[in-house]
Design a protein around this motif. Structure first.
Motif, mmCIF file in Angstrom:
data_model
loop_
_atom_site.group_PDB
_atom_site.id
_atom_site.type_symbol
_atom_site.label_atom_id
_atom_site.label_comp_id
_atom_site.label_asym_id
_atom_site.label_seq_id
_atom_site.Cartn_x
_atom_site.Cartn_y
_atom_site.Cartn_z
ATOM 1 N N ALA A 84 0.215 16.678 9.434
ATOM 2 C CA ALA A 84 -0.013 16.737 7.975
ATOM 3 C C ALA A 84 -1.320 16.032 7.619
ATOM 4 C CB ALA A 84 1.164 16.115 7.228
ATOM 5 N N MET A 85 -1.608 14.920 8.288
ATOM 6 C CA MET A 85 -2.861 14.208 8.062
ATOM 7 C C MET A 85 -4.044 15.084 8.488
ATOM 8 S SD MET A 85 -4.274 10.616 9.694
ATOM 9 C CE MET A 85 -2.900 9.637 9.122
ATOM 10 N N ALA A 86 -3.906 15.776 9.607
ATOM 11 C CA ALA A 86 -4.972 16.660 10.081
ATOM 12 C C ALA A 86 -5.295 17.715 9.039
ATOM 13 C CB ALA A 86 -4.567 17.325 11.399
ATOM 14 N N ARG A 87 -4.272 18.323 8.456
ATOM 15 C CA ARG A 87 -4.478 19.354 7.431
ATOM 16 C C ARG A 87 -5.121 18.762 6.178
ATOM 17 N NH1 ARG A 87 0.560 21.544 9.359
ATOM 18 N NH2 ARG A 87 0.163 23.607 10.237
ATOM 19 N N GLN A 88 -4.613 17.603 5.741
ATOM 20 C CA GLN A 88 -5.137 16.978 4.528
ATOM 21 C C GLN A 88 -6.612 16.627 4.679
ATOM 22 O OE1 GLN A 88 -2.707 13.834 2.878
ATOM 23 N NE2 GLN A 88 -4.432 12.921 1.787
ATOM 24 N N LEU A 89 -6.986 16.070 5.816
ATOM 25 C CA LEU A 89 -8.365 15.629 6.007
ATOM 26 C C LEU A 89 -9.304 16.771 6.392
ATOM 27 C CD1 LEU A 89 -7.718 12.155 7.622
ATOM 28 C CD2 LEU A 89 -8.452 12.665 5.293
ATOM 29 N N ALA A 90 -8.751 17.949 6.655
ATOM 30 C CA ALA A 90 -9.591 19.131 6.908
ATOM 31 C C ALA A 90 -10.120 19.710 5.596
ATOM 32 C CB ALA A 90 -8.793 20.199 7.654
ATOM 33 N N GLY A 91 -9.540 19.299 4.483
ATOM 34 C CA GLY A 91 -9.942 19.810 3.171
ATOM 35 C C GLY A 91 -11.232 19.181 2.670
ATOM 36 N N LYS A 92 -11.561 19.513 1.443
ATOM 37 C CA LYS A 92 -12.780 19.004 0.801
ATOM 38 C C LYS A 92 -12.396 18.059 -0.334
ATOM 39 C CE LYS A 92 -16.074 21.612 2.745
ATOM 40 N NZ LYS A 92 -17.152 21.046 3.492
ATOM 41 N N GLY A 93 -13.355 17.239 -0.754
ATOM 42 C CA GLY A 93 -13.183 16.407 -1.938
ATOM 43 C C GLY A 93 -12.927 14.951 -1.639
ATOM 44 N N ALA A 94 -13.247 14.124 -2.619
ATOM 45 C CA ALA A 94 -13.111 12.673 -2.485
ATOM 46 C C ALA A 94 -11.661 12.228 -2.418
ATOM 47 C CB ALA A 94 -13.813 11.976 -3.648
ATOM 48 N N ALA A 95 -10.740 13.039 -2.934
ATOM 49 C CA ALA A 95 -9.331 12.648 -2.981
ATOM 50 C C ALA A 95 -8.595 12.907 -1.670
ATOM 51 C CB ALA A 95 -8.634 13.384 -4.123
ATOM 52 N N LYS A 96 -9.254 13.460 -0.673
ATOM 53 C CA LYS A 96 -8.514 13.812 0.534
ATOM 54 C C LYS A 96 -7.993 12.597 1.302
ATOM 55 C CE LYS A 96 -12.410 14.931 3.616
ATOM 56 N NZ LYS A 96 -12.869 16.045 4.460
ATOM 57 N N PHE A 97 -8.516 11.400 1.023
ATOM 58 C CA PHE A 97 -7.986 10.191 1.653
ATOM 59 C C PHE A 97 -6.831 9.570 0.868
ATOM 60 C CE2 PHE A 97 -11.128 10.081 4.924
ATOM 61 C CZ PHE A 97 -10.653 9.174 5.865
ATOM 62 N N ASP A 98 -6.477 10.167 -0.277
ATOM 63 C CA ASP A 98 -5.357 9.648 -1.069
ATOM 64 C C ASP A 98 -4.076 9.647 -0.232
ATOM 65 O OD1 ASP A 98 -7.140 9.442 -3.133
ATOM 66 O OD2 ASP A 98 -6.213 10.993 -4.392
ATOM 67 N N GLY A 99 -3.434 8.485 -0.148
ATOM 68 C CA GLY A 99 -2.184 8.358 0.599
ATOM 69 C C GLY A 99 -2.365 8.188 2.098
ATOM 70 N N ILE A 100 -3.593 8.162 2.568
ATOM 71 C CA ILE A 100 -3.858 7.984 4.004
ATOM 72 C C ILE A 100 -3.968 6.489 4.304
ATOM 73 C CG2 ILE A 100 -5.522 8.391 5.874
ATOM 74 C CD1 ILE A 100 -4.157 10.962 5.052
ATOM 75 N N ASP A 101 -3.188 6.028 5.282
ATOM 76 C CA ASP A 101 -3.196 4.625 5.682
ATOM 77 C C ASP A 101 -4.358 4.389 6.651
ATOM 78 O OD1 ASP A 101 -2.473 1.978 6.105
ATOM 79 O OD2 ASP A 101 -0.752 2.459 7.387
#
Length: 166
Positions: A84-101
């Protein structure tokens, strides 16, 4: 080569490369006061003496620009449960680190729970077609014993399963 042949070649090449099992990594860098990064599979151990690694990023990648500015980057090899982290961080935008530890290590964003962490200084940027290849000198490395790496094969996430063949 005609345009149709080129499209066919690119399509065939893309499908062929999907058959290569690759570790799923997130390349990270600080963008001012916030973390930035992107999911990649093009990371290679390059040399043991000195310890070098290479990473390929699309020339259009925001991450590439931040690495060029800071001259440093981190490589986080994700653990098998971090798809799930891999998919989230593959996206674009400043918010992609939201919720990432994450925490800062060697001045770079280090993701929590990864199988491998490597911090690097960017030594060289090499043209690689539509990508830029970054050669990095390893400054810091850490592994999590027993953590299985997340892999990507045939456009699906998985992990390595040892063979019984001796």
């Amino acid at each position: 080569m005609t345009n149709l042949t080129q499209v066919s070649l690119e399509s065939g090449f893309r499908d062929a490369m999907a058959h290569l099992a690759a570790p799923v990594t997130v390349v990270t860098v600080m963008a001012g006061e916030r973390p930035h990064g992107t999911t990649v599979s093009a990371v290679v151990s390059l040399s043991m003496q000195p310890c070098l690694i290479s990473v390929a990023l699309a020339k259009s990648s925001d991450c590439l620009g931040y690495i060029a500015e800071s001259n440093s980057f981190g490589v986080n090899v994700l653990s098998s449960h971090q798809h799930a982290m891999a998919r989230q961080l593959a996206g674009k935008g400043a918010a992609k680190f939201d919720g990432i530890d994450w925490q800062e290590s060697a001045g770079l964003p280090r993701l929590a729970g990864t199988a491998i962490w490597v911090a690097c200084t960017a030594l060289e940027f090499v043209d690689g077609g539509d990508h830029e290849i970054i050669v990095g000198q390893v400054l810091e490395v850490d592994t999590s014993p027993g953590a299985a790496p997340l892999t990507y094969h045939r456009r699906q996430f998985g992990t390595h399963v040892p063979s019984d063949i001796a």
